[in-house]
Write an enzyme that holds these catalytic residues in place. Structure first.
Site, PDB file in Angstrom:
ATOM      1  N   HIS A   1       0.834  -1.208   0.000  1.00  0.00           N
ATOM      2  CA  HIS A   1       0.000   0.000   0.000  1.00  0.00           C
ATOM      3  C   HIS A   1       0.869   1.258   0.000  1.00  0.00           C
ATOM      4  O   HIS A   1       0.602   2.218  -0.718  1.00  0.00           O
ATOM      5  CB  HIS A   1      -0.882   0.054   1.257  1.00  0.00           C
TER       6      HIS A   1
ATOM      7  N   LYS B   1     -15.776  -6.658   6.027  1.00  0.00           N
ATOM      8  CA  LYS B   1     -14.794  -7.325   6.883  1.00  0.00           C
ATOM      9  C   LYS B   1     -14.841  -6.701   8.270  1.00  0.00           C
ATOM     10  O   LYS B   1     -14.959  -5.478   8.382  1.00  0.00           O
ATOM     11  CB  LYS B   1     -13.396  -7.140   6.312  1.00  0.00           C
TER      12      LYS B   1
ATOM     13  N   ARG C   1      -2.380  -6.114  -8.219  1.00  0.00           N
ATOM     14  CA  ARG C   1      -1.277  -7.000  -7.827  1.00  0.00           C
ATOM     15  C   ARG C   1      -1.068  -8.129  -8.830  1.00  0.00           C
ATOM     16  O   ARG C   1       0.045  -8.544  -9.092  1.00  0.00           O
ATOM     17  CB  ARG C   1      -1.561  -7.610  -6.447  1.00  0.00           C
TER      18      ARG C   1
ATOM     19  N   SER D   1      -3.437  -7.595   3.496  1.00  0.00           N
ATOM     20  CA  SER D   1      -3.510  -7.310   4.928  1.00  0.00           C
ATOM     21  C   SER D   1      -3.873  -8.562   5.720  1.00  0.00           C
ATOM     22  O   SER D   1      -3.356  -8.790   6.810  1.00  0.00           O
ATOM     23  CB  SER D   1      -4.538  -6.209   5.198  1.00  0.00           C
TER      24      SER D   1
HETATM   25  N1  COA Z   1      -0.367  -4.031  -1.505  1.00  0.00           N
HETATM   26  C1  COA Z   1      -0.712  -4.928  -0.574  1.00  0.00           C
HETATM   27  N2  COA Z   1      -1.954  -5.364  -0.392  1.00  0.00           N
HETATM   28  C2  COA Z   1      -2.898  -4.870  -1.203  1.00  0.00           C
HETATM   29  C3  COA Z   1      -2.618  -3.949  -2.204  1.00  0.00           C
HETATM   30  C4  COA Z   1      -1.286  -3.532  -2.347  1.00  0.00           C
HETATM   31  N3  COA Z   1      -0.914  -2.649  -3.270  1.00  0.00           N
HETATM   32  N4  COA Z   1      -3.753  -3.662  -2.847  1.00  0.00           N
HETATM   33  C5  COA Z   1      -4.721  -4.376  -2.255  1.00  0.00           C
HETATM   34  N5  COA Z   1      -4.195  -5.099  -1.262  1.00  0.00           N
HETATM   35  C6  COA Z   1      -4.887  -6.039  -0.370  1.00  0.00           C
HETATM   36  C7  COA Z   1      -5.690  -5.355   0.675  1.00  0.00           C
HETATM   37  O1  COA Z   1      -4.920  -5.171   1.837  1.00  0.00           O
HETATM   38  C8  COA Z   1      -6.805  -6.320   0.904  1.00  0.00           C
HETATM   39  O2  COA Z   1      -6.371  -7.316   1.787  1.00  0.00           O
HETATM   40  P1  COA Z   1      -7.397  -8.068   2.715  1.00  0.00           P
HETATM   41  O3  COA Z   1      -8.493  -8.591   1.853  1.00  0.00           O
HETATM   42  O4  COA Z   1      -6.540  -9.092   3.276  1.00  0.00           O
HETATM   43  O5  COA Z   1      -7.854  -7.039   3.692  1.00  0.00           O
HETATM   44  C9  COA Z   1      -6.995  -7.018  -0.413  1.00  0.00           C
HETATM   45  O6  COA Z   1      -5.812  -6.774  -1.129  1.00  0.00           O
HETATM   46  C10 COA Z   1      -8.163  -6.526  -1.170  1.00  0.00           C
HETATM   47  O7  COA Z   1      -7.951  -5.148  -1.360  1.00  0.00           O
HETATM   48  P2  COA Z   1      -9.056  -4.239  -1.894  1.00  0.00           P
HETATM   49  O8  COA Z   1      -9.791  -4.876  -2.998  1.00  0.00           O
HETATM   50  O9  COA Z   1      -8.406  -2.937  -2.145  1.00  0.00           O
HETATM   51  O10 COA Z   1     -10.087  -4.184  -0.724  1.00  0.00           O
HETATM   52  P3  COA Z   1     -10.159  -3.123   0.318  1.00  0.00           P
HETATM   53  O11 COA Z   1     -11.081  -3.659   1.323  1.00  0.00           O
HETATM   54  O12 COA Z   1      -8.829  -2.697   0.807  1.00  0.00           O
HETATM   55  O13 COA Z   1     -10.843  -1.874  -0.443  1.00  0.00           O
HETATM   56  C11 COA Z   1     -12.700  -0.625  -1.422  1.00  0.00           C
HETATM   57  C12 COA Z   1     -12.021  -1.985  -1.214  1.00  0.00           C
HETATM   58  C13 COA Z   1     -12.695   0.217  -0.165  1.00  0.00           C
HETATM   59  C14 COA Z   1     -11.979   0.160  -2.502  1.00  0.00           C
HETATM   60  C15 COA Z   1     -14.110  -0.927  -1.911  1.00  0.00           C
HETATM   61  O14 COA Z   1     -14.677  -1.929  -1.094  1.00  0.00           O
HETATM   62  C16 COA Z   1     -15.016   0.274  -1.872  1.00  0.00           C
HETATM   63  O15 COA Z   1     -14.884   1.187  -2.674  1.00  0.00           O
HETATM   64  N6  COA Z   1     -15.938   0.286  -0.907  1.00  0.00           N
HETATM   65  C17 COA Z   1     -16.852   1.404  -0.685  1.00  0.00           C
HETATM   66  C18 COA Z   1     -18.248   1.095  -1.237  1.00  0.00           C
HETATM   67  C19 COA Z   1     -18.193   1.283  -2.706  1.00  0.00           C
HETATM   68  O16 COA Z   1     -18.070   2.364  -3.230  1.00  0.00           O
HETATM   69  N7  COA Z   1     -18.258   0.132  -3.395  1.00  0.00           N
HETATM   70  C20 COA Z   1     -18.047   0.101  -4.813  1.00  0.00           C
HETATM   71  C21 COA Z   1     -19.327   0.162  -5.527  1.00  0.00           C
HETATM   72  S1  COA Z   1     -18.977  -0.500  -7.094  1.00  0.00           S
END
Ligand code: COA
Length: 176
Positions: A23, A47, A96, A134
């Site tokens: 990140h 989560k 990723r 994460s």
């Molecule tokens: N390095 C390391 N880990 C990474 C990474 C990186 N560059 N990019 C993503 N990850 C990891 C995250 O830590 C996460 O790990 P986890 O599942 O073990 O917690 C996993 O990959 C998934 O990441 P991500 O898809 O980015 O999920 P997120 O929960 O961190 O974020 C949101 C998702 C917040 C962007 C998304 O749910 C969102 O926009 N929510 C708000 C509601 C909304 O608008 N929804 C969309 C409507 S279409």
């Protein structure tokens, strides 16, 4: 016309539970693309987080101290609404592996449909961190593994302490 309209503002949303080196790499690279980058910490994730939103915001603030154009806030609800409230025109996401692509494409298209003024850009994750997430970090820490290669140095003791406090990896009940 507000001066914000002349700035290139991006938001980088996620759960960051906890922030990883992957990140941080995305944040550092994005901070060079935008005048202002707002890291958005999602509160209402499906989560159940280990760290509260306040704790996640503070952790990210502490590891991005060297980046003056980066701000960190938590948010609830839709990412596009958060982006709009920050006057951002761009959402940043890290890719990723190809397995991330389908979900990210769907989310980017949905977000664009909801707010055509806001685009999503993807940065490919540094290969060193392509396997990181994460939850993998939490799991390794839970079983006493070394997480120092996966999260910024100052985050290591916080994760260890949190796991100890939560009696072997239980989840926080706080929402923020
Ligand atoms: N390095 C390391 N880990 C990474 C990474 C990186 N560059 N990019 C993503 N990850 C990891 C995250 O830590 C996460 O790990 P986890 O599942 O073990 O917690 C996993 O990959 C998934 O990441 P991500 O898809 O980015 O999920 P997120 O929960 O961190 O974020 C949101 C998702 C917040 C962007 C998304 O749910 C969102 O926009 N929510 C708000 C509601 C909304 O608008 N929804 C969309 C409507 S279409």
């Amino acid at each position: 016309m507000s001066s914000e309209e002349n700035l290139r503002i991006g938001v980088y949303p996620g759960s960051f539970d906890p922030i990883t080196r992957g990140h941080l790499d995305i944040i550092e690279r994005s901070s060079r693309i935008f005048d202002r980058l707002v890291v958005g910490v999602l509160i209402n994730s499906a989560k159940k987080p280990l760290f509260s939103a306040d704790e996640r915001v503070k952790m990210i603030q502490s590891v991005t101290r060297h980046l003056p154009n980066v701000e960190v806030r938590f948010f609830d609800g839709l990412t596009v609404d958060f982006a709009q409230s920050e006057h951002a025109h761009v959402i940043v996401r890290g890719l990723r592996a190809v397995t991330d692509f389908e979900y990210e494409l769907q989310m980017a298209q949905m977000n664009y449909t909801m707010r055509p003024g806001i685009d999503t850009i993807f940065l490919t994750t540094d290969l060193r961190y392509a396997y990181l997430s994460s939850s993998i970090v939490r799991e390794v820490a839970q079983y006493g593994g070394d997480i120092s290669r996966f999260v910024p140095e100052e985050i290591v003791p916080l994760v260890k302490q949190k796991i100890r406090d939560s009696d072997g990896g239980g989840q926080t009940q706080e929402v923020r």
